[in-house]
Design a protein around this motif. Structure first.
Motif, PDB file in Angstrom:
ATOM      1  N   ASP A 137     -61.166  62.333  -0.366  1.00 42.23           N
ATOM      2  CA  ASP A 137     -59.774  62.498  -0.413  1.00 42.23           C
ATOM      3  C   ASP A 137     -59.400  64.112  -0.988  1.00 42.23           C
ATOM      4  OD1 ASP A 137     -58.836  60.073   1.018  1.00 42.23           O
ATOM      5  OD2 ASP A 137     -59.610  59.093  -0.885  1.00 42.23           O
ATOM      6  N   ALA A 150     -45.372  70.345   3.698  1.00 41.63           N
ATOM      7  CA  ALA A 150     -46.205  68.952   4.226  1.00 41.63           C
ATOM      8  C   ALA A 150     -45.794  67.926   3.024  1.00 41.63           C
ATOM      9  CB  ALA A 150     -47.700  69.218   4.008  1.00 41.63           C
ATOM     10  N   GLU A 208     -59.290  67.862  -0.165  1.00 45.48           N
ATOM     11  CA  GLU A 208     -59.806  69.300   1.004  1.00 45.48           C
ATOM     12  C   GLU A 208     -59.811  70.500   0.105  1.00 45.48           C
ATOM     13  OE1 GLU A 208     -60.353  68.728   3.865  1.00 45.48           O
ATOM     14  OE2 GLU A 208     -59.609  66.833   4.690  1.00 45.48           O
ATOM     15  N   ILE A 246     -50.691  65.428  -1.134  1.00 45.02           N
ATOM     16  CA  ILE A 246     -49.829  65.333   0.087  1.00 45.02           C
ATOM     17  C   ILE A 246     -49.180  63.999   0.456  1.00 45.02           C
ATOM     18  CG2 ILE A 246     -49.361  66.386   2.576  1.00 45.02           C
ATOM     19  CD1 ILE A 246     -50.033  68.456   0.328  1.00 45.02           C
ATOM     20  N   VAL A 295     -55.162  68.587  -1.715  1.00 48.12           N
ATOM     21  CA  VAL A 295     -55.695  69.899  -1.334  1.00 48.12           C
ATOM     22  C   VAL A 295     -55.407  70.988  -2.460  1.00 48.12           C
ATOM     23  CG1 VAL A 295     -53.139  70.441  -0.397  1.00 48.12           C
ATOM     24  CG2 VAL A 295     -55.083  71.785   0.567  1.00 48.12           C
ATOM     25  N   THR A 339     -57.498  72.594   3.510  1.00 50.11           N
ATOM     26  CA  THR A 339     -56.719  71.716   4.633  1.00 50.11           C
ATOM     27  C   THR A 339     -55.459  71.053   4.353  1.00 50.11           C
ATOM     28  OG1 THR A 339     -58.735  72.257   6.106  1.00 50.11           O
ATOM     29  CG2 THR A 339     -56.948  70.948   6.926  1.00 50.11           C
ATOM     30  N   VAL A 340     -54.502  71.076   4.832  1.00 49.82           N
ATOM     31  CA  VAL A 340     -53.468  70.590   4.208  1.00 49.82           C
ATOM     32  C   VAL A 340     -53.370  68.988   4.982  1.00 49.82           C
ATOM     33  CG1 VAL A 340     -50.911  70.191   4.031  1.00 49.82           C
ATOM     34  CG2 VAL A 340     -52.248  72.381   3.633  1.00 49.82           C
ATOM     35  N   THR A 341     -53.606  67.887   4.638  1.00 51.15           N
ATOM     36  CA  THR A 341     -53.657  66.664   5.229  1.00 51.15           C
ATOM     37  C   THR A 341     -53.089  65.571   4.705  1.00 51.15           C
ATOM     38  OG1 THR A 341     -55.978  67.099   6.037  1.00 51.15           O
ATOM     39  CG2 THR A 341     -55.306  65.000   6.264  1.00 51.15           C
ATOM     40  N   ALA A 342     -52.184  64.899   5.307  1.00 47.61           N
ATOM     41  CA  ALA A 342     -51.223  63.715   4.558  1.00 47.61           C
ATOM     42  C   ALA A 342     -51.997  62.734   3.828  1.00 47.61           C
ATOM     43  CB  ALA A 342     -50.585  62.976   5.653  1.00 47.61           C
ATOM     44  N   ASN A 343     -51.701  62.346   2.787  1.00 47.67           N
ATOM     45  CA  ASN A 343     -52.418  61.500   1.849  1.00 47.67           C
ATOM     46  C   ASN A 343     -53.685  61.612   1.284  1.00 47.67           C
ATOM     47  OD1 ASN A 343     -50.189  59.414   2.450  1.00 47.67           O
ATOM     48  ND2 ASN A 343     -51.237  59.104   4.132  1.00 47.67           N
ATOM     49  N   LYS A 344     -53.908  63.147   1.290  1.00 47.38           N
ATOM     50  CA  LYS A 344     -55.150  63.704   0.620  1.00 47.38           C
ATOM     51  C   LYS A 344     -54.700  64.828  -0.557  1.00 47.38           C
ATOM     52  CE  LYS A 344     -58.741  62.868   4.091  1.00 47.38           C
ATOM     53  NZ  LYS A 344     -59.949  63.208   4.491  1.00 47.38           N
TER      54      LYS A 344
END
Length: 321
Positions: free
Chosen positions: A231, A316, A233, A254, A243, A236-241
């Motif tokens: 979880d 984000a 990154e 995020i 970064v 890379t910007v990713t929802a629920n992870k």
């Protein structure tokens, strides 16, 4: 106790390292070192907390992965957003090539920069009191133990150590034995010490920040490997992870944490690389995890609650509110 000495005994995600040739040491301590900065006035202290699953090992060897699971728990009565960063501290001993440098003294030393050289337990290797071998010993100082072992006919090996608080420490000396009188004479007795080397520190949130491609290793020593969860990154910007922002040295989650919710894990383990050599004996490494939290509102984020947050990460997080 000075700061150097403090560094030789503790860590927060704290890991310090030892090689296998000197016995068993434990240089891990587990403390909760959390920095909470609240930019709105409505979040009481303790609204977020670092939580971990970590068991202190008896000894950490090169190549050994130590479980260290770290996440963030919300104790708030309202939704929050969080970011996380690291502070590192590293203390090693003075080295002589690929080994630690040893200093010899005529007496015990009290200088806090000097660390006595650990000794093996000779009794577990067949050594015994010379008297049991029929030998008489001269020249051994008070508080010092001599042990011996017959390795060939009329050939003996001897060793010295002294004991402090149940731990054995190595000594050096010259040994001469007279077979006609069965007498061992000990001269030039020395107490052996390692010496603290230069210490170093790194706050990831202070420039220069670790590169996104470098976060899997300590910023102070590339033999210390940081293991992250799936979880996290690198950029890379990713929802629920999580970064990592290489321009600020912070990890951003995020999403939001509801009251009582725990974030996805950020760290899962720390490993001393298998190629670490003898200079890593008695090394002390500290990795402090700190967090900042805000109310989960656009006003808190846009109002400078997280100084330096990149626009894309801010957008984000706001999209997840």
């Amino acid at each position: 106790m000075n700061s150097k000495k403090k560094k030789a005994v503790g860590l927060s995600l704290i890991m310090v390292v030892v090689l296998i040739l000197i016995g068993t040491f434990a240089w891990f301590t587990s403390t909760d070192n959390v920095t909470n900065k609240f930019k709105t006035g409505s979040l009481p202290d303790g609204s977020v907390k670092i939580v971990e699953d970590f068991e202190e090992p008896d000894g950490w060897e090169p190549g050994q992965e130590v479980k260290k699971e770290v996440g963030v728990l919300s104790n708030s009565d309202t939704d929050v957003v969080v970011r996380l960063s690291f502070k590192e501290a590293l203390q090693k001993m003075e080295a002589d090539g690929n080994s630690l440098k040893q200093y010899a003294f005529d007496s015990e030393q009290t200088d806090e920069d000097l660390i006595p050289v650990p000794s093996i337990d000779f009794s577990s290797n067949g050594y015994s009191d010379p008297a049991t071998l029929g030998l008489t010993v001269n020249g051994v100082p008070s508080g010092v133990t001599i042990v011996g072992k017959q390795v060939f006919t009329n050939k003996y090996e001897f060793a010295l150590y002294h004991e402090v608080s149940g731990k054995l420490y190595k000594m050096d000396a010259d040994f001469a034995y007279d077979l006609s009188t069965q007498t061992v004479t000990v001269t030039n007795v020395k107490y052996l010490y390692y010496k603290l080397g230069t210490s170093s520190n790194k706050d990831w949130a202070v420039a220069p920040h670790p590169l996104a491609t470098a976060i899997t290793k300590s910023a102070l020593d590339d033999k210390i490997l940081l293991g992250y969860s799936s979880d996290v990154e690198q950029s890379t910007v990713t929802a629920n992870k999580w970064v990592y922002d290489a321009d600020g040295g912070w990890f951003y989650y995020i999403g939001t944490l509801s009251p009582g919710e725990r974030s996805p894990l950020i760290l899962t383990s720390v490993t001393l690389d298998g190629s670490a050599n003898n200079t890593y004996q008695l090394m002390d490494y500290e990795l402090d995890v700190r967090i900042e939290a805000l109310q989960a509102t656009e006003e808190a984020i846009d109002g400078g609650g997280f100084p330096g947050i990149p626009t894309n990460i801010a957008n984000a997080i706001k999209a997840a509110l």
